[in-house]
Write an enzyme that holds these catalytic residues in place. Structure first.
Site, short mmCIF file in Angstrom:
data_model
loop_
_atom_site.label_atom_id
_atom_site.label_comp_id
_atom_site.label_asym_id
_atom_site.label_seq_id
_atom_site.Cartn_x
_atom_site.Cartn_y
_atom_site.Cartn_z
N GLY A 13 7.87 -44.99 -26.98
CA GLY A 13 8.30 -43.91 -26.32
C GLY A 13 7.97 -43.47 -24.96
N SER A 14 7.87 -44.72 -24.23
CA SER A 14 7.49 -44.35 -22.78
C SER A 14 8.54 -43.66 -22.08
CB SER A 14 7.03 -45.83 -22.06
OG SER A 14 8.07 -46.95 -21.92
N MET A 90 16.32 -47.76 -32.14
CA MET A 90 16.72 -49.05 -32.56
C MET A 90 17.86 -49.11 -33.60
SD MET A 90 15.30 -50.46 -30.15
CE MET A 90 15.38 -52.27 -30.48
N ARG A 91 18.80 -48.20 -33.57
CA ARG A 91 19.79 -48.12 -34.66
C ARG A 91 20.96 -47.64 -34.08
NH1 ARG A 91 18.36 -47.97 -39.74
NH2 ARG A 91 19.99 -46.62 -40.77
N ASN A 112 22.47 -43.57 -23.20
CA ASN A 112 21.37 -44.63 -23.81
C ASN A 112 20.93 -45.48 -22.50
OD1 ASN A 112 19.87 -46.48 -25.50
ND2 ASN A 112 21.70 -47.85 -25.25
N HIS A 114 19.57 -48.94 -21.20
CA HIS A 114 19.45 -50.57 -21.71
C HIS A 114 18.85 -51.22 -20.68
CE1 HIS A 114 20.39 -53.98 -23.87
NE2 HIS A 114 20.81 -54.50 -22.68
C1 GRF Z 1 13.16 -49.61 -23.27
O1 GRF Z 1 13.13 -50.99 -22.75
C2 GRF Z 1 14.68 -49.33 -23.30
O2 GRF Z 1 15.42 -49.65 -22.17
C3 GRF Z 1 15.01 -49.98 -24.36
O3 GRF Z 1 14.12 -49.84 -25.66
C4 GRF Z 1 12.80 -49.78 -24.93
C5 GRF Z 1 12.12 -48.61 -25.15
O4 GRF Z 1 10.87 -48.42 -24.71
N1 GRF Z 1 16.36 -49.34 -24.81
P1 GRF Z 1 10.25 -47.08 -24.84
O5 GRF Z 1 10.09 -46.75 -26.42
O6 GRF Z 1 11.01 -45.94 -24.31
O7 GRF Z 1 8.74 -47.42 -24.18
#
Ligand code: GRF
Length: 211
Positions: A13-14, A90-91, A112, A114
């Site tokens: 969740g960063s 992640m879905r 999103n 990425h």
């Molecule tokens: C990030 O690198 C984002 O780009 C990818 O998944 C990771 C999630 O990290 N989709 P966080 O949970 O936001 O720390």
């Protein structure tokens, strides 16, 4: 315009935290009525609650994808959501889910982030794959979501270098810092202009939005 965001997460969740911090310091005109995680153990849920945000776990284990999405949609329907923001969710979302967020121009109001310069290195391990490939430059992409994985119209991209003596950790942390700047900045542009304007700009200029 003040926009209502639902943030969907699965883990650390960063990015969510960067968005919540930017809202708190008035850098994004937005509210987050709900954070939803498919993973009940996600650290993101704890962090969201520290910001006073309503955070719910909707576990996907033991139920069908359709039933899981039905439950997520049910929670979302309790709030007036303008945009669904995926932050390490992640879905994959099904077309039926996306249809619920279709805007009049045919875009889905689902965004999103990425960690690569799409269309290079889609999928769950973009940092590792780009690093292992030996890229000299990588980047971060923010895009509208469509039916395909890590696809959809690009709203913003920012590149960063990979140095010859880089470790994977250094490479990742350079990228993550950019993620944490670019996502809030892009969401503020969406608050100001909406996605259709951003999308039209891109179509007419053949350029991504300048961020
Ligand atoms: C990030 O690198 C984002 O780009 C990818 O998944 C990771 C999630 O990290 N989709 P966080 O949970 O936001 O720390």
């Amino acid at each position: 315009m003040l926009i209502n965001l639902a943030i969907l997460v699965s883990g650390r969740g960063s990015n969510m935290e960067a968005i919540l911090a930017a809202i708190k310091s008035n850098q994004i005109s937005a509210k987050v009525p709900v954070v939803i995680s498919n993973n009940p153990e996600a650290l993101a849920l704890v962090k969201a609650r520290q910001y006073g945000v309503h955070a719910v776990a909707i576990d996907h284990h033991g139920i069908s994808r359709e039933e899981h999405e039905r439950r997520v949609l049910q929670e979302l329907s309790l709030h007036k959501i303008d945009y669904v923001v995926l932050a390490g969710y992640m879905r994959l979302l099904t077309p039926a889910f996306l249809q619920e967020f279709r805007d009049p121009k045919g875009h889905y109001r689902v965004i999103n982030i990425h960690p690569s310069l799409l269309p290079a290195f889609p999928g769950a391990n973009a940092y590792e794959e780009a690093f292992d490939y030996g890229v000299r430059v990588s980047g971060v992409t923010i895009h509208l979501v469509d039916e395909a994985m890590d696809n959809g119209m690009i709203l913003a991209q920012r590149s960063f270098p990979r140095y010859t003596d880089d470790t994977l950790e250094a490479f990742k942390s350079r990228g993550l810092q950019i993620e944490h700047e670019l996502y809030p900045a892009c969401l503020q542009q969406i608050a100001e202009q909406g996605i259709s304007v951003l999308a039209n700009k891109r179509l007419s200029d053949n350029k991504t939005v300048k961020l």
